[in-house]
Scaffold this motif. Structure first.
Motif, PDB file in Angstrom:
ATOM      1  N   GLY A 268       0.778  -1.225   0.000  1.00 34.43           N
ATOM      2  CA  GLY A 268       0.000   0.000   0.000  1.00 34.43           C
ATOM      3  C   GLY A 268       0.808   1.272   0.000  1.00 34.43           C
ATOM      4  O   GLY A 268       0.242   2.370  -0.084  1.00 34.43           O
ATOM      5  N   LYS A 269       2.156   1.165   0.065  1.00 33.56           N
ATOM      6  CA  LYS A 269       2.977   2.364   0.203  1.00 33.56           C
ATOM      7  C   LYS A 269       4.044   2.519  -0.871  1.00 33.56           C
ATOM      8  O   LYS A 269       4.125   3.549  -1.526  1.00 33.56           O
ATOM      9  CB  LYS A 269       3.635   2.392   1.583  1.00 33.56           C
ATOM     10  CG  LYS A 269       2.656   2.540   2.734  1.00 33.56           C
ATOM     11  CD  LYS A 269       3.391   2.611   4.056  1.00 33.56           C
ATOM     12  CE  LYS A 269       2.413   2.775   5.223  1.00 33.56           C
ATOM     13  NZ  LYS A 269       3.126   2.824   6.529  1.00 33.56           N
ATOM     14  N   MET A 270       4.893   1.508  -1.047  1.00 33.47           N
ATOM     15  CA  MET A 270       6.044   1.704  -1.931  1.00 33.47           C
ATOM     16  C   MET A 270       6.673   0.390  -2.384  1.00 33.47           C
ATOM     17  O   MET A 270       6.475  -0.658  -1.758  1.00 33.47           O
ATOM     18  CB  MET A 270       7.117   2.549  -1.239  1.00 33.47           C
ATOM     19  CG  MET A 270       7.786   1.872  -0.055  1.00 33.47           C
ATOM     20  SD  MET A 270       8.987   2.936   0.820  1.00 33.47           S
ATOM     21  CE  MET A 270       7.863   4.076   1.642  1.00 33.47           C
ATOM     22  N   GLY A 271       7.408   0.491  -3.481  1.00 39.75           N
ATOM     23  CA  GLY A 271       8.297  -0.569  -3.925  1.00 39.75           C
ATOM     24  C   GLY A 271       9.725  -0.091  -3.784  1.00 39.75           C
ATOM     25  O   GLY A 271      10.022   1.095  -3.980  1.00 39.75           O
ATOM     26  N   ILE A 272      10.623  -1.000  -3.430  1.00 39.95           N
ATOM     27  CA  ILE A 272      12.027  -0.650  -3.201  1.00 39.95           C
ATOM     28  C   ILE A 272      12.905  -1.594  -4.013  1.00 39.95           C
ATOM     29  O   ILE A 272      12.700  -2.813  -4.006  1.00 39.95           O
ATOM     30  CB  ILE A 272      12.400  -0.774  -1.713  1.00 39.95           C
ATOM     31  CG1 ILE A 272      11.484   0.097  -0.847  1.00 39.95           C
ATOM     32  CG2 ILE A 272      13.867  -0.389  -1.494  1.00 39.95           C
ATOM     33  CD1 ILE A 272      11.628  -0.147   0.642  1.00 39.95           C
ATOM     34  N   GLY A 273      13.873  -1.032  -4.713  1.00 44.30           N
ATOM     35  CA  GLY A 273      14.868  -1.822  -5.430  1.00 44.30           C
ATOM     36  C   GLY A 273      16.253  -1.497  -4.920  1.00 44.30           C
ATOM     37  O   GLY A 273      16.581  -0.321  -4.708  1.00 44.30           O
ATOM     38  N   VAL A 274      17.063  -2.513  -4.688  1.00 45.86           N
ATOM     39  CA  VAL A 274      18.424  -2.346  -4.184  1.00 45.86           C
ATOM     40  C   VAL A 274      19.381  -3.107  -5.094  1.00 45.86           C
ATOM     41  O   VAL A 274      19.064  -4.213  -5.550  1.00 45.86           O
ATOM     42  CB  VAL A 274      18.543  -2.876  -2.734  1.00 45.86           C
ATOM     43  CG1 VAL A 274      20.003  -2.877  -2.276  1.00 45.86           C
ATOM     44  CG2 VAL A 274      17.685  -2.053  -1.775  1.00 45.86           C
ATOM     45  N   PRO A 285      22.610 -10.003  -0.513  1.00 43.14           N
ATOM     46  CA  PRO A 285      23.425  -8.781  -0.611  1.00 43.14           C
ATOM     47  C   PRO A 285      23.666  -8.156   0.765  1.00 43.14           C
ATOM     48  O   PRO A 285      22.730  -7.728   1.436  1.00 43.14           O
ATOM     49  CB  PRO A 285      22.560  -7.871  -1.497  1.00 43.14           C
ATOM     50  CG  PRO A 285      21.749  -8.826  -2.333  1.00 43.14           C
ATOM     51  CD  PRO A 285      21.422  -9.941  -1.389  1.00 43.14           C
ATOM     52  N   ILE A 286      24.914  -8.103   1.177  1.00 42.90           N
ATOM     53  CA  ILE A 286      25.235  -7.782   2.571  1.00 42.90           C
ATOM     54  C   ILE A 286      24.980  -6.312   2.904  1.00 42.90           C
ATOM     55  O   ILE A 286      24.360  -5.992   3.925  1.00 42.90           O
ATOM     56  CB  ILE A 286      26.676  -8.225   2.909  1.00 42.90           C
ATOM     57  CG1 ILE A 286      26.904  -8.215   4.415  1.00 42.90           C
ATOM     58  CG2 ILE A 286      27.714  -7.427   2.151  1.00 42.90           C
ATOM     59  CD1 ILE A 286      28.152  -8.976   4.845  1.00 42.90           C
ATOM     60  N   ALA A 287      25.430  -5.403   2.055  1.00 39.83           N
ATOM     61  CA  ALA A 287      25.177  -3.986   2.311  1.00 39.83           C
ATOM     62  C   ALA A 287      23.709  -3.651   2.056  1.00 39.83           C
ATOM     63  O   ALA A 287      23.130  -2.800   2.745  1.00 39.83           O
ATOM     64  CB  ALA A 287      26.078  -3.118   1.440  1.00 39.83           C
ATOM     65  N   GLY A 288      23.115  -4.313   1.095  1.00 40.73           N
ATOM     66  CA  GLY A 288      21.703  -4.081   0.795  1.00 40.73           C
ATOM     67  C   GLY A 288      20.795  -4.445   1.948  1.00 40.73           C
ATOM     68  O   GLY A 288      19.839  -3.727   2.272  1.00 40.73           O
TER      69      GLY A 288
END
Length: 304
Positions: A268-274, A285-288
């Motif tokens: 309901g808020k956002m999509g995130i790509g790393v 992914p360690i830093a991700g």
């Protein structure tokens, strides 16, 4: 907000130094282990792109939730989950152990390699090329990026070195969990893992799921039920055998890949790509992961 996000990226970039870029698939070792990119796309149209968001990398296991969506569209939920389970394994993503030792010999979930191969085998088409083209078209549609293509060098490396994946496919064929051609299933699986994306593409797919299966133009592509299935499996199984700890620390439905990608969904808020190619010993992914933990804590994004 942008300065705040820049600070989080730079704070966590240094953590890449203790990770290692995947090298068991030829070509992945070329990635810059210190790269780190974050893209956030919100349901209100706001987009933040920080760091290495435009670098292309192969999607690898982040493809698994997307393939599962099309398989359910093709066959329905009941049939798909007669071929693959819904439970975490506690084993590495490429382990064959549970296939051999569990009573049913059924792959535990679609987010590990065995389950993903069984899922790829379900994509409809008269031959392997048509099956994969339908899948690629689906990727392009929900990412809203018609330029997505396969990295053929990575695909060749996948198909030449993926002997354990081939062994799993033959084992599942013998147990009745793959009905069609093993060669077709592996062709689709290896090629789907070799699709090139950016962190921005993953954020757009995450936003698609955050909207419950609806694109930015309002078109519904999958039902809310299918989107719910995908997000649930992402939170329980999406970060390999680190999924439980990730759920506790971050609490956001996410799927990682050894190419360095993480796709996350805040419903309901956002999509995130790393993009974070240096991996920990579980293939995440360690830093991700550290970046997402900080982001979730600072913005109270956990779904729990």
């Amino acid at each position: 907000m942008k300065e705040f996000l820049k600070g989080l990226v730079e704070k966590n970039r240094i953590k890449s130094e203790v990770g290692n870029v995947a090298d068991y698939i030829p070509g992945l070792e070329k990635s810059d282990k210190n790269a780190l990119g974050l893209c956030i796309t919100s349901t209100n149209g706001t987009i933040y792109s920080i760091g290495d968001c435009n670098i292309k990398f192969t999607i690898q296991s982040v493809s698994k939730p997307i393939t599962l969506m099309l398989a359910i569209l093709d066959h329905g939920e009941e049939h798909v989950f007669s071929k693959v389970g819904m439970e975490p394994t506690g084993d590495a993503f490429n382990s064959i152990q549970k296939l051999e030792t569990c009573k049913t010999h059924k792959p535990f979930n679609p987010m590990i390699n065995a389950g993903a191969i069984a899922t790829s085998a379900l994509i409809k088409g008269k031959n392997s090329q048509e099956k994969f083209q339908r899948l690629l078209d689906f990727f392009r549609k929900i990412s809203e990026n018609e330029t997505l293509e396969v990295n053929d060098d990575i695909y060749l490396g996948e198909s030449l070195t993926g002997n354990k994946n081939k062994a799993m496919a033959y084992f599942m064929k013998g147990e009745g969990y793959i009905d069609g051609s093993i060669e077709d299933a592996l062709y689709v699986y290896f090629r789907q893992c070799s699709i090139e994306v950016t962190a921005k593409d993953l954020a757009r797919i995450g936003l698609f799921l955050a909207r419950g299966g609806v694109m930015s133009n309002g078109e519904r592509v999958v039902s809310e039920r299918i989107a719910k299935i995908i997000k649930t499996l992402m939170i329980t199984c999406g970060m390999y055998d680190g999924s439980g700890e990730f759920a506790l620390r971050v609490g956001i439905p996410s799927k990682s890949g050894v190419g360095g990608g993480i796709m996350s969904v805040v419903p309901g808020k956002m999509g995130i790509g790393v993009f974070s190619p240096a991996l920990d010993n579980k293939g995440n992914p360690i830093a991700g992961e550290a970046l997402l933990e900080d982001l979730s804590s600072e913005l109270s994004l956990s779904i729990f």
